[in-house]
Design a protein around this motif. Sequence first.
Motif, PDB file in Angstrom:
ATOM      1  N   UNK A 120     -60.290 -21.378  26.801  1.00  0.00           N
ATOM      2  CA  UNK A 120     -59.740 -22.667  26.385  1.00  0.00           C
ATOM      3  C   UNK A 120     -58.765 -23.200  27.428  1.00  0.00           C
ATOM      4  N   UNK A 121     -57.937 -22.311  27.983  1.00  0.00           N
ATOM      5  CA  UNK A 121     -56.987 -22.756  29.008  1.00  0.00           C
ATOM      6  C   UNK A 121     -57.719 -23.175  30.284  1.00  0.00           C
ATOM      7  N   UNK A 122     -58.828 -22.508  30.587  1.00  0.00           N
ATOM      8  CA  UNK A 122     -59.630 -22.891  31.749  1.00  0.00           C
ATOM      9  C   UNK A 122     -60.275 -24.266  31.524  1.00  0.00           C
ATOM     10  N   UNK A 123     -60.768 -24.501  30.301  1.00  0.00           N
ATOM     11  CA  UNK A 123     -61.352 -25.810  29.975  1.00  0.00           C
ATOM     12  C   UNK A 123     -60.307 -26.902  30.149  1.00  0.00           C
ATOM     13  N   UNK A 124     -59.132 -26.648  29.606  1.00  0.00           N
ATOM     14  CA  UNK A 124     -58.046 -27.629  29.692  1.00  0.00           C
ATOM     15  C   UNK A 124     -57.703 -27.934  31.155  1.00  0.00           C
ATOM     16  N   UNK A 125     -57.627 -26.896  31.979  1.00  0.00           N
ATOM     17  CA  UNK A 125     -57.289 -27.091  33.390  1.00  0.00           C
ATOM     18  C   UNK A 125     -58.411 -27.813  34.141  1.00  0.00           C
ATOM     19  N   UNK A 126     -59.659 -27.480  33.816  1.00  0.00           N
ATOM     20  CA  UNK A 126     -60.790 -28.074  34.514  1.00  0.00           C
ATOM     21  C   UNK A 126     -60.945 -29.551  34.160  1.00  0.00           C
ATOM     22  N   UNK A 127     -60.766 -29.895  32.879  1.00  0.00           N
ATOM     23  CA  UNK A 127     -60.843 -31.294  32.467  1.00  0.00           C
ATOM     24  C   UNK A 127     -59.752 -32.114  33.160  1.00  0.00           C
ATOM     25  N   UNK A 135     -55.465 -32.564  27.734  1.00  0.00           N
ATOM     26  CA  UNK A 135     -56.052 -32.227  26.444  1.00  0.00           C
ATOM     27  C   UNK A 135     -55.214 -31.186  25.720  1.00  0.00           C
ATOM     28  N   UNK A 136     -55.459 -31.080  24.421  1.00  0.00           N
ATOM     29  CA  UNK A 136     -54.913 -30.004  23.612  1.00  0.00           C
ATOM     30  C   UNK A 136     -56.080 -29.302  22.938  1.00  0.00           C
ATOM     31  N   UNK A 137     -55.994 -27.987  22.765  1.00  0.00           N
ATOM     32  CA  UNK A 137     -57.105 -27.228  22.196  1.00  0.00           C
ATOM     33  C   UNK A 137     -56.592 -26.312  21.088  1.00  0.00           C
ATOM     34  N   UNK A 138     -57.248 -26.411  19.928  1.00  0.00           N
ATOM     35  CA  UNK A 138     -56.962 -25.516  18.819  1.00  0.00           C
ATOM     36  C   UNK A 138     -58.192 -24.689  18.511  1.00  0.00           C
ATOM     37  N   UNK A 139     -58.004 -23.409  18.230  1.00  0.00           N
ATOM     38  CA  UNK A 139     -59.128 -22.509  17.940  1.00  0.00           C
ATOM     39  C   UNK A 139     -58.870 -21.808  16.617  1.00  0.00           C
ATOM     40  N   UNK A 140     -59.886 -21.808  15.749  1.00  0.00           N
ATOM     41  CA  UNK A 140     -59.769 -21.137  14.458  1.00  0.00           C
ATOM     42  C   UNK A 140     -61.146 -20.756  13.939  1.00  0.00           C
ATOM     43  N   UNK A 159     -44.175 -24.675  24.021  1.00  0.00           N
ATOM     44  CA  UNK A 159     -44.268 -23.253  23.685  1.00  0.00           C
ATOM     45  C   UNK A 159     -45.713 -22.748  23.729  1.00  0.00           C
ATOM     46  N   UNK A 160     -46.672 -23.635  23.481  1.00  0.00           N
ATOM     47  CA  UNK A 160     -48.064 -23.211  23.384  1.00  0.00           C
ATOM     48  C   UNK A 160     -48.859 -23.408  24.663  1.00  0.00           C
ATOM     49  N   UNK A 161     -48.354 -24.267  25.568  1.00  0.00           N
ATOM     50  CA  UNK A 161     -49.125 -24.585  26.755  1.00  0.00           C
ATOM     51  C   UNK A 161     -50.359 -25.402  26.453  1.00  0.00           C
ATOM     52  N   UNK A 162     -50.380 -26.037  25.274  1.00  0.00           N
ATOM     53  CA  UNK A 162     -51.504 -26.898  24.912  1.00  0.00           C
ATOM     54  C   UNK A 162     -52.667 -26.188  24.262  1.00  0.00           C
ATOM     55  N   UNK A 163     -52.536 -24.877  23.963  1.00  0.00           N
ATOM     56  CA  UNK A 163     -53.613 -24.112  23.321  1.00  0.00           C
ATOM     57  C   UNK A 163     -53.026 -23.242  22.212  1.00  0.00           C
ATOM     58  N   UNK A 164     -53.628 -23.299  21.017  1.00  0.00           N
ATOM     59  CA  UNK A 164     -53.246 -22.435  19.897  1.00  0.00           C
ATOM     60  C   UNK A 164     -54.506 -21.766  19.362  1.00  0.00           C
ATOM     61  N   UNK A 165     -54.479 -20.431  19.272  1.00  0.00           N
ATOM     62  CA  UNK A 165     -55.622 -19.648  18.796  1.00  0.00           C
ATOM     63  C   UNK A 165     -55.206 -18.892  17.538  1.00  0.00           C
TER      64      UNK A 165
END
Length: 423
Positions: A120-127, A135-140, A159-165
């Motif tokens: 998810x962090x790689x996707x965010x960086x690549x986009x 972007x922000x990414x949530x995973x559940x 605190x999350x760096x834009x990603x929460x899993x």
Amino acid sequence: MADRAIALIDCNSFYASCERVFRPDLRRVPIVVLSNNDGCVIARSADAKPHVRMGEPYHKIRDVLRRQGIVAFSSNYALYGDMSQRVMTVIEGMVPALEVYSIDEAFADLTGINGAEQLARQIRAQVLKQTGIPTGIGIGPTKTLAKLANAAAKRWQQHTGGVVYLDTPEKRDWLLKHMPVDEVWGVGRRMKEHLGLMGIHTAWELAQADAWTLRKKHSVVIEKTARELRGVPCLELEDGTEPKQEICSSRAFGERLHNIEPVREAVATYVARACEKLRAQGSLCKKVRISIRTGMFNPHEAKFAKGIVCELPYPTDDTRLVIKAASQGLDAIYRTGYAYAKAEILLMDLRQRGEFTGDLFAMEQPQSVKQVMGVLDEINSRWGRGTLRPARVPAAPGWSMRRELLSPRYTTDWNGLWKVSCR
């Protein structure tokens, strides 16, 4: 719980972010984007939200924006649509399955992938690298929890760096207890009030509520929402977008129209756009509804509104034939003496090619039409919309939407290409 991993990738303040990509000088400047005819605020950057409410009429807050140093833009749909496609293309190349949910959101299935959070962090960086869009990414384990995790990723970005899993029950429960119920996907203002009467004020309380009671008092949708918050999947990723059953093209005019000819030009323009969408999903149309109306809120203007459904001779995607039918329909409903404010085209009775078979003597669309329309779409796709168009569709109509604050179409128009000067 970690076996199933659904990610929600959401572009941050998408419209404002698109404007900033080509204007680095606005990186730290608050931005708002306006609706059709520069009517009201429909999008805000995060730093503009404390100062401007969604839906505020632009003419009322023009001076406020100037004092606050907030920059306003007219809606640039060509730019936003192209940037969205670029974002989704990047994501699609990095995940096994993707469902594009809206212009700035997509669900991805990361189930079975080791290191889903790292991906998810790689996707965010690549986009960000390839498009400039944050972007922000949530995973559940469910779509609803992924949405909620995404909201948390944005709320606590430092605190999350834009990603929460949400890969453990403890993380899920903590988030549910700290999120108000109106942050849950599908819970709007009215539903929040109804749930409040049941003593439900947080996402945690909604998750703990009896599912059958929720269904009885509200709907099966809110019941499924509660189950999804518990980690029970009720909503699956959709493999593809179903073809639309109706296609609408409608815009308010930039000025009142008192004669039929400019209205006819507008109708032809809207038909051309609707038929582009029709061909894009591989459908044919058997009926077209045209409607026109005056402004409905000015007490000093005479009111008039009327529509008509026109039957086409056979299922078709031929822009020329639909324009002809719509023009005849306009002649039937147009009345002189009124100031017209809006026209609408609705393509109806849609069907896929070969879906219905007429009788032996029924008329069919000539094969040559498919070739002509294919060339039309190919040229416009390569060189920009409107490069090739029916004669009734003007290049620069005087009745088009007011967009006095429109930015260039940097990615879809030769005249809007980014210019760099060396000094």
